[in-house]
Scaffold this motif. Structure first.
Motif, short mmCIF file in Angstrom:
data_model
loop_
_atom_site.label_atom_id
_atom_site.label_comp_id
_atom_site.label_asym_id
_atom_site.label_seq_id
_atom_site.Cartn_x
_atom_site.Cartn_y
_atom_site.Cartn_z
N ALA A 168 0.86 -1.19 0.00
CA ALA A 168 0.00 0.00 0.00
C ALA A 168 0.89 1.23 0.00
CB ALA A 168 -0.91 0.00 1.22
N THR A 169 0.72 2.09 -0.97
CA THR A 169 1.56 3.29 -1.08
C THR A 169 0.71 4.51 -1.40
OG1 THR A 169 3.35 4.32 -2.33
CG2 THR A 169 1.99 2.72 -3.51
N ASP A 170 1.13 5.65 -0.89
CA ASP A 170 0.45 6.91 -1.22
C ASP A 170 1.34 7.80 -2.09
OD1 ASP A 170 2.36 7.76 0.53
OD2 ASP A 170 0.98 8.57 2.03
N SER A 172 4.20 9.00 -1.40
CA SER A 172 5.06 9.91 -0.64
C SER A 172 6.44 9.31 -0.44
CB SER A 172 4.44 10.21 0.72
OG SER A 172 4.50 9.06 1.55
N SER A 175 6.71 6.24 1.68
CA SER A 175 6.33 4.95 1.13
C SER A 175 7.45 4.29 0.34
CB SER A 175 5.11 5.11 0.20
OG SER A 175 3.96 5.53 0.90
N SER A 199 -2.44 1.85 -4.66
CA SER A 199 -2.15 3.26 -4.47
C SER A 199 -3.32 3.91 -3.75
CB SER A 199 -1.90 3.95 -5.82
OG SER A 199 -1.58 5.31 -5.63
N VAL A 200 -3.04 4.54 -2.64
CA VAL A 200 -4.08 5.12 -1.80
C VAL A 200 -4.15 6.63 -1.98
CG1 VAL A 200 -4.95 5.34 0.55
CG2 VAL A 200 -3.71 3.28 -0.12
N VAL A 201 -5.35 7.14 -2.22
CA VAL A 201 -5.56 8.59 -2.34
C VAL A 201 -6.70 8.97 -1.40
CG1 VAL A 201 -4.70 8.87 -4.68
CG2 VAL A 201 -7.06 8.20 -4.33
N PRO A 202 -6.74 10.23 -0.91
CA PRO A 202 -7.73 10.63 0.08
C PRO A 202 -9.17 10.70 -0.42
CG PRO A 202 -6.42 12.51 -0.63
CD PRO A 202 -5.76 11.30 -1.18
N ASN A 206 -9.06 12.60 -6.29
CA ASN A 206 -7.59 12.52 -6.38
C ASN A 206 -7.10 11.30 -7.16
OD1 ASN A 206 -8.07 13.81 -3.32
ND2 ASN A 206 -6.43 14.76 -4.50
N ALA A 210 -3.11 9.21 -8.44
CA ALA A 210 -2.68 7.97 -7.81
C ALA A 210 -1.30 7.58 -8.29
CB ALA A 210 -3.69 6.86 -8.12
N HIS A 211 -0.48 7.18 -7.34
CA HIS A 211 0.92 6.84 -7.65
C HIS A 211 1.00 5.56 -8.44
CE1 HIS A 211 5.22 6.75 -7.19
NE2 HIS A 211 5.18 5.59 -6.56
#
Length: 213
Positions: A168-170, A172, A175, A199-202, A206, A210-211
């Motif tokens: 799980a990565t955002d 940043s 991560s 890829s986690v976004v708020p 967004n 996503a990364h």
């Protein structure tokens, strides 16, 4: 606790070279999964296991008009340690037991990890409940945030099989280390069947940001 040599080898490959393992326990059933995995990893690596028990709240806390001071049942703790020593003996694992007093459990764990030069901290997902949990916050989450090494969080009845990995990565910088480690784990362990990156976004808005690995 029977584990084949092949399983032990794969566990070692997945985690990488480990010279110092710190097992953090709290006396609850939620540490059982962590204890099992710590013993197996120590056996696989042929190294001593250091077990840390942080003796809860030694200070007096006041909140909402309530005052709470933790008391420890020494007889229970002795039996708890003896039980784990027996498990270690069954696996031919050398075990050191350390007890620390602190009003902030995660700091006790982190300080010990620095002192032991730990390569990994192994602990349960949760332990204390009720008022203790309210006052202490999430010990596991704080340990994850400030630990100087890798942290393996093992739910009560889980085991590490190394077959499926989810990252799980955002996107940043925080991560990046997790990304590198997850990819390395997948590359090291021949048992891995799937590798999923999320890829986690708020929010939905967004999603375009996503990364992507």
């Amino acid at each position: 606790m029977e584990t084949s040599r092949l399983d032990l080898m794969y566990k070692t490959q997945m985690m990488g070279e480990l010279k110092s393992i710190l097992l953090a326990v709290d006396g609850s059933d939620f540490s059982e999964g962590a204890i099992k995995e710590a013993l197996l990893l120590s056996k696989a690596c042929g190294i001593k296991l250091t077990m840390l028990y942080v003796q809860g709240l030694s200070d007096t806390f006041e909140t909402g008009g309530l005052t709470f001071v933790e008391t420890t049942n020494e007889n229970f703790i002795d039996k708890y340690f003896d039980k784990i020593r027996e498990k270690a003996a069954e696996e031919n694992v050398e075990l050191d037991v350390i007890v620390r007093r602190t009003s902030e459990a995660h700091k006790g764990i982190i300080n010990e990890a620095y002192e032991q030069k730990s390569d990994i901290i192994i602990m349960g997902r949760r332990g204390m409940t009720g008022l203790k949990r309210l006052l202490m916050g999430s010990v596991t989450a704080k340990t994850l945030a400030y630990a100087p090494c890798k942290v393996l969080v093992v739910p009560k009845e889980s085991s590490v099989k190394g077959e499926n990995i989810m990252l799980a990565t955002d996107g940043s910088e925080y991560s990046e280390t997790a990304t590198v480690e997850a990819i390395s784990m997948a590359a090291r362990c021949p048992l891995v069947k799937s590798f999923l990156a999320v890829s986690v976004v708020p929010s939905r808005e967004n999603l375009p940001t996503a990364h992507v690995l």
